[in-house]
Scaffold this motif. Structure first.
Motif, PDB file in Angstrom:
ATOM      1  N   ASP A   1     -88.035 -25.892  -5.478  1.00  0.00           N
ATOM      2  CA  ASP A   1     -87.611 -26.744  -6.591  1.00  0.00           C
ATOM      3  C   ASP A   1     -86.428 -27.634  -6.202  1.00  0.00           C
ATOM      4  O   ASP A   1     -86.353 -28.802  -6.616  1.00  0.00           O
ATOM      5  CB  ASP A   1     -87.259 -25.888  -7.806  1.00  0.00           C
ATOM      6  CG  ASP A   1     -88.455 -25.682  -8.729  1.00  0.00           C
ATOM      7  OD1 ASP A   1     -89.542 -26.210  -8.423  1.00  0.00           O
ATOM      8  OD2 ASP A   1     -88.312 -25.003  -9.761  1.00  0.00           O
TER       9      ASP A   1
ATOM     10  N   ILE B   1     -87.733 -32.968 -17.895  1.00  0.00           N
ATOM     11  CA  ILE B   1     -87.178 -31.804 -17.197  1.00  0.00           C
ATOM     12  C   ILE B   1     -85.691 -31.739 -17.498  1.00  0.00           C
ATOM     13  O   ILE B   1     -84.968 -32.726 -17.337  1.00  0.00           O
ATOM     14  CB  ILE B   1     -87.426 -31.895 -15.671  1.00  0.00           C
ATOM     15  CG1 ILE B   1     -88.916 -32.097 -15.396  1.00  0.00           C
ATOM     16  CG2 ILE B   1     -86.948 -30.620 -14.999  1.00  0.00           C
ATOM     17  CD1 ILE B   1     -89.352 -33.525 -15.205  1.00  0.00           C
TER      18      ILE B   1
ATOM     19  N   ALA C   1     -93.389 -36.035 -18.553  1.00  0.00           N
ATOM     20  CA  ALA C   1     -92.768 -34.708 -18.477  1.00  0.00           C
ATOM     21  C   ALA C   1     -91.259 -34.892 -18.530  1.00  0.00           C
ATOM     22  O   ALA C   1     -90.707 -35.761 -17.853  1.00  0.00           O
ATOM     23  CB  ALA C   1     -93.172 -33.986 -17.196  1.00  0.00           C
TER      24      ALA C   1
ATOM     25  N   THR D   1     -90.873 -24.687 -11.255  1.00  0.00           N
ATOM     26  CA  THR D   1     -91.051 -25.638 -12.352  1.00  0.00           C
ATOM     27  C   THR D   1     -91.742 -26.922 -11.894  1.00  0.00           C
ATOM     28  O   THR D   1     -92.529 -27.503 -12.628  1.00  0.00           O
ATOM     29  CB  THR D   1     -89.705 -25.999 -12.996  1.00  0.00           C
ATOM     30  OG1 THR D   1     -88.849 -26.610 -12.020  1.00  0.00           O
ATOM     31  CG2 THR D   1     -89.027 -24.759 -13.555  1.00  0.00           C
ATOM     32  N   GLY D   2     -91.464 -27.372 -10.671  1.00  0.00           N
ATOM     33  CA  GLY D   2     -92.046 -28.622 -10.201  1.00  0.00           C
ATOM     34  C   GLY D   2     -93.556 -28.615 -10.227  1.00  0.00           C
ATOM     35  O   GLY D   2     -94.203 -29.605 -10.595  1.00  0.00           O
TER      36      GLY D   2
ATOM     37  N   TYR E   1     -86.412 -31.740  -6.591  1.00  0.00           N
ATOM     38  CA  TYR E   1     -85.485 -32.483  -7.446  1.00  0.00           C
ATOM     39  C   TYR E   1     -84.391 -33.217  -6.660  1.00  0.00           C
ATOM     40  O   TYR E   1     -83.979 -34.312  -7.048  1.00  0.00           O
ATOM     41  CB  TYR E   1     -84.836 -31.547  -8.462  1.00  0.00           C
ATOM     42  CG  TYR E   1     -85.822 -30.961  -9.442  1.00  0.00           C
ATOM     43  CD1 TYR E   1     -86.539 -31.772 -10.308  1.00  0.00           C
ATOM     44  CD2 TYR E   1     -86.064 -29.590  -9.483  1.00  0.00           C
ATOM     45  CE1 TYR E   1     -87.456 -31.242 -11.204  1.00  0.00           C
ATOM     46  CE2 TYR E   1     -86.979 -29.052 -10.367  1.00  0.00           C
ATOM     47  CZ  TYR E   1     -87.674 -29.882 -11.226  1.00  0.00           C
ATOM     48  OH  TYR E   1     -88.585 -29.350 -12.102  1.00  0.00           O
TER      49      TYR E   1
ATOM     50  N   TYR F   1     -89.752 -28.974 -19.557  1.00  0.00           N
ATOM     51  CA  TYR F   1     -89.571 -27.912 -18.578  1.00  0.00           C
ATOM     52  C   TYR F   1     -88.082 -27.707 -18.311  1.00  0.00           C
ATOM     53  O   TYR F   1     -87.340 -28.680 -18.137  1.00  0.00           O
ATOM     54  CB  TYR F   1     -90.291 -28.264 -17.271  1.00  0.00           C
ATOM     55  CG  TYR F   1     -91.742 -28.589 -17.480  1.00  0.00           C
ATOM     56  CD1 TYR F   1     -92.702 -27.592 -17.504  1.00  0.00           C
ATOM     57  CD2 TYR F   1     -92.152 -29.912 -17.712  1.00  0.00           C
ATOM     58  CE1 TYR F   1     -94.042 -27.888 -17.731  1.00  0.00           C
ATOM     59  CE2 TYR F   1     -93.476 -30.214 -17.943  1.00  0.00           C
ATOM     60  CZ  TYR F   1     -94.431 -29.202 -17.951  1.00  0.00           C
ATOM     61  OH  TYR F   1     -95.742 -29.497 -18.195  1.00  0.00           O
TER      62      TYR F   1
ATOM     63  N   ALA G   1     -85.355 -26.351 -15.802  1.00  0.00           N
ATOM     64  CA  ALA G   1     -85.235 -26.083 -14.365  1.00  0.00           C
ATOM     65  C   ALA G   1     -83.814 -25.638 -14.043  1.00  0.00           C
ATOM     66  O   ALA G   1     -82.906 -26.477 -13.977  1.00  0.00           O
ATOM     67  CB  ALA G   1     -85.600 -27.323 -13.560  1.00  0.00           C
TER      68      ALA G   1
END
Length: 271
Positions: A118, A176, A174, A32-33, A122, A209, A211
């Motif tokens: 990911d 998340i 974005a 996802t990143g 994060y 997104y 995640a």
């Protein structure tokens, strides 16, 4: 001999192609990143470190005939990897019968690499001194309301955008979300006829997104422009040959990546 040592093994025709395809397809499905972060690279496996500049132009300082750059640090680009094996009997059976060999072990190893990438983006690594988007000191914080009711999610995200705009950060934005918060937004907003996730999506130009590595009850909003953050890729995800042991073949999926946060105020964490 190349770094990946692929020439050290004579695999049946097409096996390397199928391994590479399985790795790429698995990574694209899970990562996802990379979907919102600007990518810098690939720079090659030999690139071990890279400068990380804070916002604003670096300043050169000279003294006693020496010049250094103030506000710049060099960070090592971490390596992520996971190993798998292919059984020689399976490969031989595929050659003899024409039946496709199983690449489940390849996909499983690629999944773990993607998950770890990911997680690094994060959460970073406290033990190794790397910050992630959720753990960076200096990011902006918003106390998250209950997103299951009313317009709380919409107003929280709108407030986050206001915070970013006040810092002259204008996107691209974005949002998340952890899966549970994404599910909470899949509801009709009374009197509008719209799903709450669609209303929120309009605020960030549909750049939402989900995640899974975030766990539960986590959300963040970022201004994902290259001046604020990017993802450095040294070696993109690829497979190397390790050895043949007990007649079976052992491989390693590897990559080198680094999250560069240049403006920590470009991150809004909903706590």
């Amino acid at each position: 001999m190349s770094y990946l040592s692929r020439e050290n093994v004579d695999l049946p025709d097409g096996v390397w192609t199928k391994i590479d395809a399985a790795v790429v397809e698995t990574a694209r499905r899970l990562l996802t990143g990379r979907r919102f972060l600007p990518v810098y690279g690939p720079l090659g496996i030999g690139t071990e470190s890279i400068p990380v500049d804070t916002a604003g132009a670096p300043e050169e300082i000279s003294k006693d005939g020496l010049t250094v750059t103030k506000g710049r640090v060099f960070r090592e680009i971490p390596l992520i990897y996971n190993d798998f094996q292919l059984l020689s009997r399976d490969l031989e059976y595929s050659v003899k019968t024409g039946q496709p060999a199983s690449f489940t072990s390849v996909m499983s190893a690629a999944e773990l690499c993607a998950i770890n990438e990911d997680k690094m983006i994060y959460f970073g690594s406290t033990a190794l001194g790397y910050e992630g988007l959720l753990t960076a000191k200096g990011s902006q914080k918003i106390s998250r309301k209950d997103w299951k009711t009313g317009e709380n999610a919409f107003s929280d995200v709108a407030s986050g955008i206001e915070l970013l705009a006040e810092k002259n950060l204008y996107g691209p934005y974005a949002l998340i979300l952890s899966p549970d918060l994404a599910v909470e937004l899949e509801r009709l907003q009374p009197s509008t006829g719209l799903l709450e996730i669609d209303r929120v999506g309009k605020l960030v130009n549909k750049h939402i997104y989900v995640a899974p590595v975030l766990g539960k009850k986590k959300a963040l909003l970022v201004s994902a422009d290259a001046g604020s953050m990017d993802l450095v890729i040294g070696q993109d995800m690829i497979t190397a040959y390790l050895e043949q042991k007990d007649l079976n073949h052992y491989f390693r999926i590897l990559e080198t990546i680094l999250l560069r946060i240049k403006r920590k105020e470009a991150i809004v964490v909903f706590e």
